[in-house]
Motif scaffolding. Structure first.
Motif, PDB file in Angstrom:
ATOM      1  N   VAL A 122       0.829  -1.205   0.000  1.00  0.00           N
ATOM      2  CA  VAL A 122       0.000   0.000   0.000  1.00  0.00           C
ATOM      3  C   VAL A 122       0.864   1.256   0.000  1.00  0.00           C
ATOM      4  CG1 VAL A 122      -1.804   1.250   1.239  1.00  0.00           C
ATOM      5  CG2 VAL A 122      -1.846  -1.249   1.156  1.00  0.00           C
ATOM      6  N   ALA A 380      -3.340 -11.533   1.725  1.00  0.00           N
ATOM      7  CA  ALA A 380      -4.328 -10.735   0.991  1.00  0.00           C
ATOM      8  C   ALA A 380      -5.222  -9.963   1.958  1.00  0.00           C
ATOM      9  CB  ALA A 380      -5.161 -11.644   0.094  1.00  0.00           C
ATOM     10  N   ALA A 381      -5.676 -10.636   3.031  1.00  0.00           N
ATOM     11  CA  ALA A 381      -6.535  -9.973   4.013  1.00  0.00           C
ATOM     12  C   ALA A 381      -5.785  -8.835   4.705  1.00  0.00           C
ATOM     13  CB  ALA A 381      -7.029 -10.990   5.038  1.00  0.00           C
ATOM     14  N   THR A 383      -3.342  -7.115   3.434  1.00  0.00           N
ATOM     15  CA  THR A 383      -3.169  -6.031   2.469  1.00  0.00           C
ATOM     16  C   THR A 383      -4.417  -5.162   2.403  1.00  0.00           C
ATOM     17  OG1 THR A 383      -1.664  -7.415   1.158  1.00  0.00           O
ATOM     18  CG2 THR A 383      -2.620  -5.491   0.065  1.00  0.00           C
ATOM     19  N   VAL A 384      -5.593  -5.796   2.440  1.00  0.00           N
ATOM     20  CA  VAL A 384      -6.852  -5.033   2.471  1.00  0.00           C
ATOM     21  C   VAL A 384      -6.907  -4.166   3.732  1.00  0.00           C
ATOM     22  CG1 VAL A 384      -9.363  -5.218   2.636  1.00  0.00           C
ATOM     23  CG2 VAL A 384      -8.105  -6.700   1.055  1.00  0.00           C
ATOM     24  N   GLY A 387      -4.738  -1.210   3.324  1.00  0.00           N
ATOM     25  CA  GLY A 387      -5.383  -0.209   2.480  1.00  0.00           C
ATOM     26  C   GLY A 387      -6.387   0.627   3.250  1.00  0.00           C
ATOM     27  N   VAL A 388      -7.146  -0.014   4.132  1.00  0.00           N
ATOM     28  CA  VAL A 388      -8.119   0.712   4.955  1.00  0.00           C
ATOM     29  C   VAL A 388      -7.407   1.708   5.864  1.00  0.00           C
ATOM     30  CG1 VAL A 388      -9.813   0.481   6.811  1.00  0.00           C
ATOM     31  CG2 VAL A 388      -9.857  -1.116   4.871  1.00  0.00           C
ATOM     32  N   TRP A 392      -7.729   4.850   3.342  1.00  0.00           N
ATOM     33  CA  TRP A 392      -9.054   5.338   3.726  1.00  0.00           C
ATOM     34  C   TRP A 392      -8.985   6.185   5.000  1.00  0.00           C
ATOM     35  CZ3 TRP A 392     -13.395   2.589   6.722  1.00  0.00           C
ATOM     36  CH2 TRP A 392     -14.565   3.336   6.638  1.00  0.00           C
TER      37      TRP A 392
END
Length: 415
Positions: A122, A380-381, A383-384, A387-388, A392
Motif C-alpha cells: 500500500v 491478501a486480508a 493487504t486489504v 489499504g483501509v 481510507w
C-alpha cells in the motif's frame, strides 16, 4: 537573518530527528522550519533549491537540507545540515538491521513482518499515485511511463538505460528555448568548482580503492554497486528499488526477495531519507557473508558511497542553481525522467504485490509469473486492512506499520 553554526546545528538536529514520512513530509518540515518559523530562506530560494535537487540523482530531501545549510553558512553549514539529516536514521537502521540479522527467523518476528510486507504494498501504491498526479500531465508522459513499465517488467531492461532513454526523450520533446539572455551570475569560478569536484570525488573513491587494494572482494563489490546506484537514483528511492532488488537478489545473491521487502518495511519506520534502505541491505549482506564485523564494515561502506556523492553534487552545483534552472531543455529532461519513474514504480508495486500474495513466483519469458496455487489468503486480508488504514483512514505511516505488525502478530498467536 543568517544563523550562527550553533543555531543551525540545533534546527537541523530537530529536522533530522523528526523527518519521518518520506520526502514530501520531510520537505514540508524543512519549509516550516527554514522559511516560516526562522525566516532564514525566502520562498523563491527554497523552491528554486527544491527544483535543483529534483534534477540530481539521490535523495532530494537530504540534498535540499545540504543546499540550505550551504546557502546559510557555506560548506560547514552544508555538512552540518546534510549529516544531521542522515545520521539519526542511520543509527536506527544499524540497530534494526543487526536485530533482524540475529532474530529475524523467530516465528513471531516473521509474523510481524507478514503485516509489514502487506503495508509495503500500500505504501508503494501511495508513492505511485502521488508521483503520477504530478508527473503525468501530457499524453507523452503517459506513453513514457507505460514504455518504462513494459521495459522493466516484461523485458528486464537495466534501470540506468531506461532513465537515460527517458531523459533523452524529454530533452527532445522540450519546448525550444526563447531568445538567449545574458549569462546569470554564479557564486564560484571554474577553478574553485574543479577543486570541489576533485576533493569530493577523491573522498568518494578513497574507501573503494582501499578495499580493492586490500583484495576485499565483497566490500569492493558492495562499494562499486552502491556507487553506481548513487549515480542513477533519479526519482527517489522507490524508483531505484526494483533495480536494486534485481541486482541484490538475482545478480549478486546477497539477499532473498523476502529480506528485500522486509528491508523496505523497516526503512519506512525510521527518520531520514528512505534510501537508507541501502544501509540495511549492506549490513544484512555483510552479516550473511561474514558475521557482525563484516556487517559493520559493509554498512559503513554503503553509507559512504551512497551519501558522499550527494555532497559532491550539491557543493559543485549549488553556485549555479539560477543558471541551471533557466534552461528549458534541462526541465524537459527532468519531466521525461519523472514520467519514466512512474512506470518503474508501477513495476515495483506489482513485483512487491506478487511476492507478498503468492508463495512462489518464478521469472518467465515475460516477467515474474506467480504460481496460482501458492496464493496466501492471510497476506491478501492483511493487504486489504493496510489499504483501509493508510488509504481510507489516512493514518500516519509509522502508526499504520505498527498496527499492521501488531495485527499479524495477533493472528499468529491465536492460530
Amino acid at each position: 537573518m543568517r544563523p550562527d553554526l550553533v543555531n543551525l546545528f540545533r534546527v537541523f538536529a530537530r529536522i533530522g530527528l523528526l523527518s519521518f514520512g518520506g520526502p514530501a513530509a520531510q520537505i514540508a518540515l524543512m519549509h516550516t522550519e527554514l522559511v516560516e518559523r526562522h525566516k532564514w530562506l525566502e520562498e523563491k530560494h527554497f523552491l528554486g533549491a527544491l527544483s535543483f535537487c529534483m534534477l540530481l540523482p539521490g535523495p532530494e530531501a537530504m540534498q535540499l537540507a545540504t543546499y540550505a545549510g550551504w546557502r546559510l553558512r557555506g560548506v560547514p553549514g552544508g555538512l552540518i545540515a546534510g549529516l544531521l539529516f542522515v545520521l539519526p536514521g542511520a543509527v536506527v537502521i544499524l540497530g534494526l538491521a543487526l536485530g533482524y540479522a540475529h532474530y529475524g527467523q523467530v516465528p513471531v518476528i516473521q509474523a510481524f513482518f507478514t503485516g509489514i510486507k502487506a503495508a509495503v504494498i500500500v505504501i508503494v501504491l501511495q508513492a505511485l499515485l502521488s508521483l503520477a498526479r504530478r508527473a503525468l500531465t501530457r499524453r507523452a508522459d503517459w506513453a513514457l511511463a507505460l514504455l518504462a513499465f513494459a521495459a522493466m517488467f516484461f523485458l528486464s531492461l537495466p534501470f540506468p538505460l531506461i532513465i537515460a532513454a527517458a531523459a533523452l526523450t524529454g530533452l527532445l520533446l522540450a519546448p525550444p528555448a526563447g531568445a538567449p539572455s545574458a549569462p546569470l551570475p554564479t557564486h564560484r569560478t571554474p577553478p574553485r568548482t574543479l577543486r570541489t569536484i576533485a576533493i569530493w570525488s577523491s573522498l568518494w573513491a578513497a574507501p573503494v580503492l582501499i578495499a580493492w587494494l586490500m583484495n576485499a572482494r565483497f566490500l569492493t563489490d558492495i562499494a562499486l554497486f552502491f556507487s553506481k546506484l548513487a549515480i542513477v537514483t533519479f526519482g527517489g528511492a522507490y524508483a531505484v528499488l526494483a533495480y536494486m532488488t534485481q541486482a541484490v537478489v538475482e545478480t549478486h545473491g546477497w539477499l532473498s526477495t523476502a529480506q528485500m521487502i522486509d528491508a523496505l518495511g523497516l526503512a519506512e519506520t525510521t527518520p531520514g531519507p528512505l534510501i537508507l534502505v541501502t544501509e540495511f541491505v549492506g549490513l544484512l549482506a555483510g552479516f550473511q557473508q561474514g558475521g557482525t564485523a563484516l556487517a559493520l564494515m559493509a554498512g559503513a561502506m554503503t553509507l559512504w558511497v551512497t551519501f558522499t556523492p550527494c555532497f559532491l553534487w550539491i557543493f559543485t552545483g549549488a553556485p549555479y542553481v539560477d543558471a541551471l534552472l533557466a534552461r528549458p531543455r534541462l526541465k524537459g529532461a527532468l519531466a521525461g525522467i519523472s514520467a519514466a519513474v512512474t512506470g518503474v514504480i508501477l513495476n515495483l508495486s506489482i513485483w512487491f504485490a506478487l511476492h507478498v500474495l503468492f508463495g512462489t513466483v518464478t521469472r518467465g519469458d515475460f516477467g515474474p509469473t506467480p504460481q496460482l496455487d501458492s496464493f496466501q489468503p492471510l497476506s491478501a486480508a492483511l493487504t486489504v486492512l493496510a489499504g483501509v488504514l493508510l488509504l481510507w483512514l489516512r493514518l500516519p505511516m509509522t502508526v499504520g506499520l505498527a498496527l499492521m505488525a501488531a495485527a499479524a502478530g495477533v493472528v499468529h498467536l491465536v492460530t
